[in-house]
Design a protein around this motif. Structure first.
Motif, mmCIF file in Angstrom:
data_model
loop_
_atom_site.group_PDB
_atom_site.id
_atom_site.type_symbol
_atom_site.label_atom_id
_atom_site.label_comp_id
_atom_site.label_asym_id
_atom_site.label_seq_id
_atom_site.Cartn_x
_atom_site.Cartn_y
_atom_site.Cartn_z
ATOM 1 N N ILE A 116 0.840 -1.205 0.000
ATOM 2 C CA ILE A 116 0.000 0.000 0.000
ATOM 3 C C ILE A 116 0.873 1.253 0.000
ATOM 4 N N ALA A 117 1.915 1.256 0.856
ATOM 5 C CA ALA A 117 2.808 2.418 0.941
ATOM 6 C C ALA A 117 3.536 2.637 -0.385
ATOM 7 N N SER A 118 4.022 1.550 -1.003
ATOM 8 C CA SER A 118 4.727 1.658 -2.278
ATOM 9 C C SER A 118 3.794 2.170 -3.371
ATOM 10 N N TYR A 119 2.561 1.662 -3.361
ATOM 11 C CA TYR A 119 1.569 2.073 -4.350
ATOM 12 C C TYR A 119 1.273 3.571 -4.220
ATOM 13 N N LEU A 120 1.050 4.021 -2.992
ATOM 14 C CA LEU A 120 0.728 5.433 -2.783
ATOM 15 C C LEU A 120 1.913 6.334 -3.130
ATOM 16 N N LEU A 121 3.118 5.882 -2.810
ATOM 17 C CA LEU A 121 4.307 6.664 -3.153
ATOM 18 C C LEU A 121 4.473 6.759 -4.667
ATOM 19 N N SER A 122 4.258 5.646 -5.364
ATOM 20 C CA SER A 122 4.394 5.654 -6.821
ATOM 21 C C SER A 122 3.335 6.542 -7.458
ATOM 22 N N ILE A 123 2.121 6.558 -6.893
ATOM 23 C CA ILE A 123 1.065 7.436 -7.403
ATOM 24 C C ILE A 123 1.455 8.895 -7.213
ATOM 25 N N LEU A 124 2.025 9.218 -6.050
ATOM 26 C CA LEU A 124 2.453 10.584 -5.768
ATOM 27 C C LEU A 124 3.514 11.039 -6.777
#
Length: 429
Positions: free
Chosen positions: A290-298
């Motif tokens: 989840i953290a990696s996904y949100l960081l990549s989206i940012l």
């Protein structure tokens, strides 16, 4: 100029596709290292001659499709812009209400691209049938295809309407506001997935084999994982492949086994798979994901907020885009999203392969059954006609899991280390 750019894009794509064809079909294959010939990792020891042939053939076709379809998607969207089709869609969707206009435009674009890609989707379905992976009849496949269309369209519609509203409200900080809204949306979708979306495609029922369920729950208890039920899903009507997974978060989290897995694997092999999935839970991979996904989206939204205005300023005249906030710029946004996802594959896949290796190691610690682990990987490779050791480029762009050769070697290394530790312990005594 638009015509010249269209021709240049077509020529570039053809050159790229030809290059990938020669790399996939005539380039160096992964093969099996000489030191592993004849070992349990060598597919010649657990696959028939026909399975080896089908695996090689099927893998090459699928790898080639992967590398040419995504750039073809970029080409389609660019041609929609360069030829003025996007502007035509905008005129057809014209209403005095902005939200309705944007929604109608998206539907026209979505339907148009779905029709273009439909022959490719049909080919991939028929390919899977031809090689014995899919068991799904056409009517069932078509039903899933239609559900896919509407589920994806509905999700995309919500995102696009909010995104373009934010762009019009704040041309400079829209990317940050969009990212902040992504956080609750992503978590909500993960919560919704197992109870709303997944049942649209398949029927989920509590595991019928209560003795096996008791063994799985006992294993979960050993790993301190709170779980009360295991579910099975009827996938044999659609595929011969094997799978099991843990999905959802919070109260909606569940352990799921495909019935193909239940039918084809022994209890020991199933327990190893379950221990692997429990490894993801114990290692907290879902939260890392989840953290990696949100960081990549940012990062992705920030990059798009910089690249898109520059492209509109530089090439807007040829792309028929006057400003970023115009809904007709949506194909360009899709191209950038797809391109960034594609080039980030090596990094995201590397992280995923590391997590899968850790889960394999945890499963060995929990079960201590190397024989079941090896036979599980062999059966998974046979059922999916997997390439046990793909070429380097294929591995970094396609493989979210380590190739079977590496996974079996992980088990071998683990057992070797265990034997060394045992010998040391005996010597000390």
């Amino acid at each position: 100029m638009s015509k010249k750019m269209s021709i240049a894009a077509l020529v570039l794509y053809v050159v790229y596709a030809v290059g990938m064809y020669f790399y996939i079909f005539h380039g160096p294959s992964g093969g099996v290292p000489a030191t592993l010939k004849g070992t349990v990792a060598d597919p010649e020891t657990f696959m028939t001659e026909r399975e080896l042939y089908l695996s090689d053939d099927y893998s090459k076709i699928r790898n080639f499709l992967f590398f040419v379809i995504t750039p073809f998607e970029w080409l389609v969207y660019l041609l929609i812009l360069l030829t003025g089709i996007s502007r035509i869609f905008e005129k057809w969707a014209e209403t005095k209400w902005k939200l309705f206009k944007n929604g109608a435009y998206l539907f026209l674009l979505y339907l148009f691209t779905a029709l273009i890609f439909y022959p490719i989707d049909i080919y991939r379905y028929q390919l899977s049938k031809e090689y014995g992976i899919s068991t799904q009849d056409f009517s069932s496949w078509m039903r899933d295809y239609v559900i896919d269309f509407w589920v994806n369209f509905g999700t995309t519609l919500l995102l696009v309407l909010v995104l373009y509203w934010l762009i019009q409200k704040s041309a400079k900080k829209w990317w940050l506001y969009a990212w902040l809204l992504t956080i609750p949306f992503a978590i909500f979708m993960m919560y919704l997935q197992p109870v709303v979306i997944d049942p649209l495609y398949n029927e989920f029922t509590p595991l019928k084999d209560k003795q096996l369920e008791e063994k799985i729950l006992k294993l979960a208890n050993q790993a301190d994982i709170p779980s009360e039920h295991v579910f099975e899903v009827n996938m044999s009507e659609k595929t011969n492949a094997l799978n099991a997974y843990v999905t959802g978060i919070g109260d909606n989290s569940r352990i799921v086994l495909w019935d193909t897995t239940l039918n084809e694997l022994t209890d020991e092999e199933i327990l190893f798979i379950m221990a692997h999935e429990m490894g993801h839970y114990v290692e907290k991979h879902i939260y890392v994901g989840i953290a990696s996904y949100l960081l990549s989206i940012l990062v992705g939204l920030w990059l798009i907020s910089k690249i898109m205005p520059w492209m509109v300023a530089r090439f807007g005249k040829f792309l028929n885009i006057e400003k970023v906030g115009d809904i007709r710029s949506l194909p360009l946004f899709f191209v950038l999203v797809s391109f960034l996802l594609f080039i980030s594959n090596p990094l995201s896949n590397y992280i995923s392969r590391y997590q899968e290796t850790r889960a394999d190691e945890y499963a060995m610690e929990l079960t201590g059954d190397a024989e079941a682990a090896v036979s599980t990987f062999q059966n998974l490779a046979k059922a999916g006609l997997s390439e046990v050791n793909p070429p380097w480029l294929v591995k970094i762009f396609r493989y979210t899991h380590p190739p079977m050769l590496e996974r079996i070697n992980t088990i071998a290394r683990y057992t070797d280390n265990e034997e060394v530790e045992t010998e040391k312990g005996n010597e000390t005594e």
